[in-house]
Motif scaffolding. Sequence first.
Motif, PDB file in Angstrom:
ATOM      1  N   GLU A  27     -23.056  28.027 -52.169  1.00 61.53           N
ATOM      2  CA  GLU A  27     -22.182  27.465 -53.263  1.00 61.53           C
ATOM      3  C   GLU A  27     -23.036  29.136 -54.007  1.00 61.53           C
ATOM      4  N   SER A  30     -20.916  31.698 -52.684  1.00 62.87           N
ATOM      5  CA  SER A  30     -19.424  31.872 -52.870  1.00 62.87           C
ATOM      6  C   SER A  30     -19.484  32.597 -54.544  1.00 62.87           C
ATOM      7  N   GLU A  60     -17.818  28.794 -59.409  1.00 63.46           N
ATOM      8  CA  GLU A  60     -18.873  28.760 -57.567  1.00 63.46           C
ATOM      9  C   GLU A  60     -20.298  28.387 -58.389  1.00 63.46           C
ATOM     10  N   HIS A  63     -21.170  24.877 -59.620  1.00 61.17           N
ATOM     11  CA  HIS A  63     -20.667  23.917 -58.532  1.00 61.17           C
ATOM     12  C   HIS A  63     -22.997  24.196 -58.056  1.00 61.17           C
ATOM     13  N   GLU A 104     -13.819  29.942 -47.564  1.00 61.93           N
ATOM     14  CA  GLU A 104     -13.971  28.181 -48.441  1.00 61.93           C
ATOM     15  C   GLU A 104     -13.630  27.098 -47.403  1.00 61.93           C
ATOM     16  N   VAL A 107     -16.832  26.405 -46.191  1.00 62.89           N
ATOM     17  CA  VAL A 107     -18.066  25.696 -47.481  1.00 62.89           C
ATOM     18  C   VAL A 107     -17.431  24.245 -47.786  1.00 62.89           C
ATOM     19  N   GLU A 136     -13.064  18.758 -54.519  1.00 62.72           N
ATOM     20  CA  GLU A 136     -13.117  20.540 -54.650  1.00 62.72           C
ATOM     21  C   GLU A 136     -12.562  21.368 -53.829  1.00 62.72           C
ATOM     22  N   GLN A 137     -12.916  20.820 -52.420  1.00 60.37           N
ATOM     23  CA  GLN A 137     -12.714  21.702 -51.580  1.00 60.37           C
ATOM     24  C   GLN A 137     -11.324  22.297 -50.754  1.00 60.37           C
ATOM     25  N   GLU A 140      -9.899  23.870 -52.946  1.00 67.57           N
ATOM     26  CA  GLU A 140      -9.675  25.785 -53.259  1.00 67.57           C
ATOM     27  C   GLU A 140      -9.387  25.862 -51.635  1.00 67.57           C
TER      28      GLU A 140
HETATM   29 FE1  OFO Z   1     -17.892  25.350 -54.159  1.00 66.15          FE
HETATM   30  O1  OFO Z   1     -16.320  25.659 -54.225  1.00 66.15           O
HETATM   31 FE2  OFO Z   1     -15.442  26.466 -53.039  1.00 66.15          FE
HETATM   32  O2  OFO Z   1     -16.986  27.329 -52.514  1.00 66.15           O
END
Ligand code: OFO
Length: 182
Positions: A27, A30, A60, A63, A104, A107, A136-137, A140
């Motif tokens: 994170e 990111s 980020e 997060h 992403e 992640v 969330e991912q 994103e």
């Molecule tokens: Fe933390 O949501 Fe993208 O990397």
Amino acid sequence: MTKQIITPTRSLSKEIEQLLNHQIMMEGKSSASYLSMASWCESQGYEHSSNLLYSHAEEERGHMLKIFRYVNAAGGHALQPEITGIKNAFGSLREVFEDVLKHEIQVTISINELADQSFKAKDFATFNFLQWFVNEQREEEILARRAVEIFDLIGEEGVGLWMIDQELGKLEAYAAKVSGVK
Ligand code: OFO
């Protein structure tokens, strides 16, 4: 001799703590990457893309802090990650958003691995905590995929890049609506 009873002080295992610290690093990376991209976009005059990326960098960081607080509250120790190797120069605006998408996806893979390990370890508190990140991912990835798509839809010739920049600025609202997260 009486047998000594050891009372555990936490249920968070060392292995899951380590994986959570790895996610903190992801994170943080990111956040640093998006800050660098925002600055590059700003320096090139892509105002809307840079605003989007500045605010994404902040998100980020949020997060990362969420996991910091979780690890420490669970009796572990969240570690400030070492972050190096951040790219500062890009060949084009398109390259920036292709990098966002690649990042992403990495992640998401990392979150999924962490969720899988915590489930296997019967650490349901961590598994449950991670569901927010799973959603969330999804959002994103939608945002990043749409960003790359916009380049093909509009085309980069003539005023294309100017229009693309405008459209990229609207993406946050689009991803939230499509994913149903917000
Ligand atoms: Fe933390 O949501 Fe993208 O990397």
